[in-house]
Design a protein around this motif. Structure first.
Motif, short mmCIF file in Angstrom:
data_model
loop_
_atom_site.label_atom_id
_atom_site.label_comp_id
_atom_site.label_asym_id
_atom_site.label_seq_id
_atom_site.Cartn_x
_atom_site.Cartn_y
_atom_site.Cartn_z
N ASP A 25 0.84 -1.21 0.00
CA ASP A 25 0.00 0.00 0.00
C ASP A 25 0.87 1.26 0.00
N SER A 26 2.20 1.08 0.09
CA SER A 26 3.12 2.20 -0.12
C SER A 26 2.97 2.75 -1.54
N ASP A 64 -0.95 -6.23 -0.24
CA ASP A 64 -1.10 -5.50 1.02
C ASP A 64 -2.56 -5.04 1.13
N LYS A 94 -1.34 -9.45 3.08
CA LYS A 94 -0.66 -8.96 4.29
C LYS A 94 -1.60 -7.99 4.99
N GLU A 96 -1.83 -5.37 8.63
CA GLU A 96 -1.06 -4.73 9.69
C GLU A 96 -1.71 -5.00 11.05
N HIS A 118 2.32 -8.08 10.09
CA HIS A 118 3.12 -6.85 10.00
C HIS A 118 3.04 -6.15 11.35
MG LIG Z 1 2.23 -1.60 3.55
#
Ligand SMILES: [Mg+2]
Ligand SMILES: Nc1nc(=O)c2c([nH]1)NC[C@@H]1CN(c3ccc(C(=O)N[C@@H](CCC(=O)O)C(=O)O)cc3)CN21
Ligand SMILES: CC(C)C(=O)C(=O)O
Length: 295
Positions: A25-26, A64, A94, A96, A118
């Motif tokens: 998601d960056s 993500d 993934k 968080e 994460h």
């Molecule tokens: Mg990320």
């Protein structure tokens, strides 16, 4: 592990022999120009995952899950995790968070989708963390991160990203777990390492992006400079008329066709002159011409 967000970056990561490609998601920050990872949504993530999947033959693809796509209920988390697999063609997702998210990890894994955890700095929570800064810097907080990672393992996660924590904390997490840890800004004692594609390749050299390149990131290339030089050279060449030279003007026609073409053009020019002349004559004889003359 290295991030990729599109077909060419995925091809590069895959061909370099890197084990895991993370469609992170960056993407919100390095590709879409946002200041945080928070705004990116499911549709945008899937759009990028699909392109990554088309460029990846060998690496494991992890998608993500974006902020807001898994937190509020296990049902929503499931719906969106399925979309990553079925529409985004990723191999795993993934999410968080630690102990507080373990029940979601468990739900997703039980339904047949591999989950990467994460912990540490979880950028989606910037609103409560107060900034992109290191986590686990007190004894109690550091122990909490070990508990978070253990809870994720217990829930069935196959690996855990450990982001922005002091090296001894990442080491303790790695020693406590049986599943692999993948560090970012977490020192050398994790099983693997992950970096953001644009950061590690020096593509964020524009002053506007400089703020987002974290201190822990080593730059293995200076692609931003290479790109800028290439673009400036193109502009100079075009302005100087040196591009395209003969070498870059490859399309020829047979000499006879060229002569015939020039003859046709000459004929057309003559007939256009004749037509213009006739039109002018017609206009002179018309009432309209009389009116124009009056004015
Ligand atoms: Mg990320
Ligand atoms: N381009 C990019 N690279 C990343 O590694 C990355 C992202 N974006 N976006 C999501 C998160 C955020 N990341 C970051 C970004 C900056 C720092 C950083 O340099 N923090 C400062 C403290 C800044 C502060 O206190 O506000 C530090 O010195 O640790 C750390 C992690 C890592 N992730
Ligand atoms: C930096 C990695 C772990 C990430 O979550 C991302 O790129 O979004």
């Amino acid at each position: 592990m290295v991030t990729a967000y599109d077909y060419p970056s995925a091809l590069h990561v895959d061909l370099a022999g890197i084990d895991i490609v993370l469609c992170g998601d960056s993407v919100a920050m390095v590709e879409l120009g946002y200041d945080t990872t928070q705004p990116v949504d499911m549709e945008q993530m899937l759009h990028h995952c699909k392109a990554v999947a088309r460029g990846t033959k060998r690496s494991l693809i992890v998608g993500d899950m974006p902020f807001g796509s898994y937190e509020v209920s296990e049902e929503l988390a499931m719906t969106n995790a399925f979309r990553f697999i079925k529409e985004g063609f990723t191999d795993a997702v993934k999410i968080e968070g630690g102990r507080d998210r373990a029940h979601i990890v468990e739900k997703i894994v039980k339904n047949g989708i591999a989950v990467m955890g994460h912990v540490g700095l979880t950028p989606q929570a910037i609103s409560v963390l107060g900034g992109f800064r290191a986590q686990g810097r007190t004894a109690v907080k550091a122990r909490g991160l070990v508990d978070d990672a253990l809870a994720l393992q217990e829930a069935g996660a196959f690996a855990v990203v450990v982001e922005c924590v002091p090296a001894p904390v990442a080491q303790a997490i790695t020693e406590a777990l049986e599943i692999p840890t993948i560090g970012i800004g977490a020192g050398p004692h994790t099983c693997g390492q992950v970096l953001v594609y644009h950061d590690m390749l020096g593509m964020t050299t524009h002053p506007h992006h400089e703020a987002f390149v974290p201190r822990f990131c080593k730059r293995y290339a200076q692609l931003g400079n290479v790109i800028r030089e290439g673009l400036e050279s193109f502009k100079q060449d075009v302005e100087a008329g040196t591009f395209p030279s003969e070498a870059y003007s490859p399309y020829k026609m047979p000499a006879a066709e060229l002569r015939a073409f020039q003859a046709l053009m000459a004929q057309d020019a003559t007939s256009r002159q004749t037509q213009a002349h006739r039109a002018a004559e017609r206009l002179k004889q018309s009432d309209e011409y009389e009116q124009i003359k009056l004015y």
